[in-house]
Design a protein around this motif. Sequence first.
Motif, PDB file in Angstrom:
ATOM      1  N   CYS A  72       0.861  -1.190   0.000  1.00 23.71           N
ATOM      2  CA  CYS A  72       0.000   0.000   0.000  1.00 23.71           C
ATOM      3  C   CYS A  72       0.895   1.236   0.000  1.00 23.71           C
ATOM      4  O   CYS A  72       1.696   1.411   0.917  1.00 23.71           O
ATOM      5  N   VAL A  73       0.758   2.071  -1.017  1.00 24.52           N
ATOM      6  CA  VAL A  73       1.605   3.250  -1.171  1.00 24.52           C
ATOM      7  C   VAL A  73       0.791   4.486  -0.805  1.00 24.52           C
ATOM      8  O   VAL A  73      -0.298   4.719  -1.347  1.00 24.52           O
ATOM      9  N   ASP A  74       1.336   5.278   0.117  1.00 23.53           N
ATOM     10  CA  ASP A  74       0.602   6.420   0.661  1.00 23.53           C
ATOM     11  C   ASP A  74       0.131   7.392  -0.410  1.00 23.53           C
ATOM     12  O   ASP A  74      -1.046   7.760  -0.455  1.00 23.53           O
ATOM     13  N   VAL A  75       1.043   7.823  -1.280  1.00 19.11           N
ATOM     14  CA  VAL A  75       0.717   8.842  -2.275  1.00 19.11           C
ATOM     15  C   VAL A  75      -0.286   8.329  -3.319  1.00 19.11           C
ATOM     16  O   VAL A  75      -0.930   9.115  -4.003  1.00 19.11           O
ATOM     17  N   LEU A  76      -0.448   7.005  -3.404  1.00 18.09           N
ATOM     18  CA  LEU A  76      -1.417   6.412  -4.328  1.00 18.09           C
ATOM     19  C   LEU A  76      -2.719   6.067  -3.610  1.00 18.09           C
ATOM     20  O   LEU A  76      -3.529   5.292  -4.117  1.00 18.09           O
ATOM     21  N   GLY A  77      -2.906   6.639  -2.415  1.00 21.22           N
ATOM     22  CA  GLY A  77      -4.137   6.393  -1.673  1.00 21.22           C
ATOM     23  C   GLY A  77      -4.276   4.963  -1.185  1.00 21.22           C
ATOM     24  O   GLY A  77      -5.395   4.474  -0.999  1.00 21.22           O
ATOM     25  N   GLY A  78      -3.161   4.268  -0.997  1.00 18.80           N
ATOM     26  CA  GLY A  78      -3.185   2.880  -0.533  1.00 18.80           C
ATOM     27  C   GLY A  78      -3.091   1.850  -1.642  1.00 18.80           C
ATOM     28  O   GLY A  78      -3.030   0.647  -1.379  1.00 18.80           O
ATOM     29  N   ALA A  79      -3.088   2.267  -2.889  1.00 16.13           N
ATOM     30  CA  ALA A  79      -2.915   1.348  -4.018  1.00 16.13           C
ATOM     31  C   ALA A  79      -1.430   0.943  -4.088  1.00 16.13           C
ATOM     32  O   ALA A  79      -0.583   1.657  -3.551  1.00 16.13           O
ATOM     33  N   PRO A  80      -1.112  -0.158  -4.705  1.00 16.90           N
ATOM     34  CA  PRO A  80      -1.965  -1.142  -5.350  1.00 16.90           C
ATOM     35  C   PRO A  80      -2.890  -1.929  -4.405  1.00 16.90           C
ATOM     36  O   PRO A  80      -3.900  -2.451  -4.833  1.00 16.90           O
ATOM     37  N   GLY A  81      -2.535  -2.052  -3.119  1.00 20.50           N
ATOM     38  CA  GLY A  81      -3.425  -2.706  -2.170  1.00 20.50           C
ATOM     39  C   GLY A  81      -3.815  -4.103  -2.590  1.00 20.50           C
ATOM     40  O   GLY A  81      -2.959  -4.930  -2.907  1.00 20.50           O
ATOM     41  N   ILE A  82      -5.136  -4.368  -2.595  1.00 17.60           N
ATOM     42  CA  ILE A  82      -5.609  -5.723  -2.922  1.00 17.60           C
ATOM     43  C   ILE A  82      -5.310  -6.107  -4.374  1.00 17.60           C
ATOM     44  O   ILE A  82      -5.424  -7.272  -4.731  1.00 17.60           O
ATOM     45  N   PHE A  83      -4.917  -5.139  -5.186  1.00 16.72           N
ATOM     46  CA  PHE A  83      -4.600  -5.413  -6.595  1.00 16.72           C
ATOM     47  C   PHE A  83      -3.096  -5.601  -6.826  1.00 16.72           C
ATOM     48  O   PHE A  83      -2.641  -5.623  -7.967  1.00 16.72           O
ATOM     49  N   SER A  84      -2.322  -5.730  -5.761  1.00 16.45           N
ATOM     50  CA  SER A  84      -0.860  -5.792  -5.865  1.00 16.45           C
ATOM     51  C   SER A  84      -0.372  -6.864  -6.826  1.00 16.45           C
ATOM     52  O   SER A  84       0.537  -6.625  -7.621  1.00 16.45           O
ATOM     53  N   ALA A  85      -0.939  -8.066  -6.761  1.00 14.54           N
ATOM     54  CA  ALA A  85      -0.446  -9.173  -7.582  1.00 14.54           C
ATOM     55  C   ALA A  85      -0.709  -8.968  -9.068  1.00 14.54           C
ATOM     56  O   ALA A  85      -0.001  -9.540  -9.903  1.00 14.54           O
ATOM     57  N   ARG A  86      -1.701  -8.148  -9.406  1.00 19.95           N
ATOM     58  CA  ARG A  86      -2.066  -7.954 -10.815  1.00 19.95           C
ATOM     59  C   ARG A  86      -2.077  -6.468 -11.182  1.00 19.95           C
ATOM     60  O   ARG A  86      -2.855  -6.029 -12.018  1.00 19.95           O
ATOM     61  N   TRP A  87      -1.198  -5.687 -10.559  1.00 14.76           N
ATOM     62  CA  TRP A  87      -1.188  -4.238 -10.751  1.00 14.76           C
ATOM     63  C   TRP A  87      -0.962  -3.862 -12.207  1.00 14.76           C
ATOM     64  O   TRP A  87      -1.544  -2.897 -12.706  1.00 14.76           O
ATOM     65  N   ALA A  88      -0.149  -4.602 -12.917  1.00 14.49           N
ATOM     66  CA  ALA A  88       0.168  -4.268 -14.310  1.00 14.49           C
ATOM     67  C   ALA A  88      -0.719  -5.012 -15.308  1.00 14.49           C
ATOM     68  O   ALA A  88      -0.496  -4.923 -16.512  1.00 14.49           O
ATOM     69  N   GLY A  89      -1.706  -5.740 -14.842  1.00 12.66           N
ATOM     70  CA  GLY A  89      -2.581  -6.480 -15.748  1.00 12.66           C
ATOM     71  C   GLY A  89      -3.106  -7.735 -15.090  1.00 12.66           C
ATOM     72  O   GLY A  89      -2.903  -7.969 -13.906  1.00 12.66           O
ATOM     73  N   SER A  90      -3.762  -8.572 -15.868  1.00 14.07           N
ATOM     74  CA  SER A  90      -4.432  -9.738 -15.297  1.00 14.07           C
ATOM     75  C   SER A  90      -3.469 -10.855 -14.910  1.00 14.07           C
ATOM     76  O   SER A  90      -3.778 -11.663 -14.043  1.00 14.07           O
ATOM     77  N   ALA A  91      -2.313 -10.934 -15.546  1.00 11.97           N
ATOM     78  CA  ALA A  91      -1.340 -11.977 -15.203  1.00 11.97           C
ATOM     79  C   ALA A  91      -0.500 -11.532 -14.011  1.00 11.97           C
ATOM     80  O   ALA A  91      -0.223 -10.349 -13.835  1.00 11.97           O
ATOM     81  N   LYS A  92      -0.119 -12.498 -13.192  1.00 11.38           N
ATOM     82  CA  LYS A  92       0.753 -12.190 -12.048  1.00 11.38           C
ATOM     83  C   LYS A  92       2.186 -12.075 -12.566  1.00 11.38           C
ATOM     84  O   LYS A  92       2.904 -13.062 -12.681  1.00 11.38           O
TER      85      LYS A  92
END
Length: 194
Positions: A72-92
């Motif tokens: 969770c990155v502060d300046v991104l409002g807590g993102a990637p958060g629960i989307f960390s594993a697929r932040w760049a797309g659907s594949a891990k």
Amino acid sequence: MNTFVLATHNLHKIEEFNAILGSLVPGITVIGYDGPEPIEDGVSFAENALIKARAAAAHTGLPSLSDDSGICVDVLGGAPGIFSARWAGSAKDNAANVQLLLDQLSDVREEDRGAHFQCTIAVVNPVTNEEYVVEGKWPGRIAREVHGANGFGYDPVFIPEGYEVTAAILDPDEKNQLSHRSRALRALADRLSS
């Protein structure tokens, strides 16, 4: 009940849970899960961890554990958060996820690069109808570039609080003592012991 099903097919995670929990709560055994993986459609770490633990409990009839974690990155409002594993797309894709995060923070000042790893562990006991979650947070900041070969995921760009090197440079045993997962497991051990 001293046996818990861990809602994962990851053998390394089962070993890690057994090693840490077994050292903190004697007599606890964590076994693997052989059932189907549920769809994680929650909007928080806690919701996703509960979805997995409930599925394992329903499939096995045994008390079940599951964890959900991310960065969770502060300046991104807590993102990637629960989307960390697929932040760049659907594949891990760890490398693509890390690169996208670095690109998003490329013009962010050092003092604004705060972040934390979070791990939330859910417990579902179908015998007692009890459900609860515990969490562990590992504070730090995001480096400007990748450093280190240990660990996985965002470890090569995460500098833990009080350190000047990334989690991927730390000795694995040292990292395991500091990490968000070990903090969550200690909170779980406290709850199980009480």
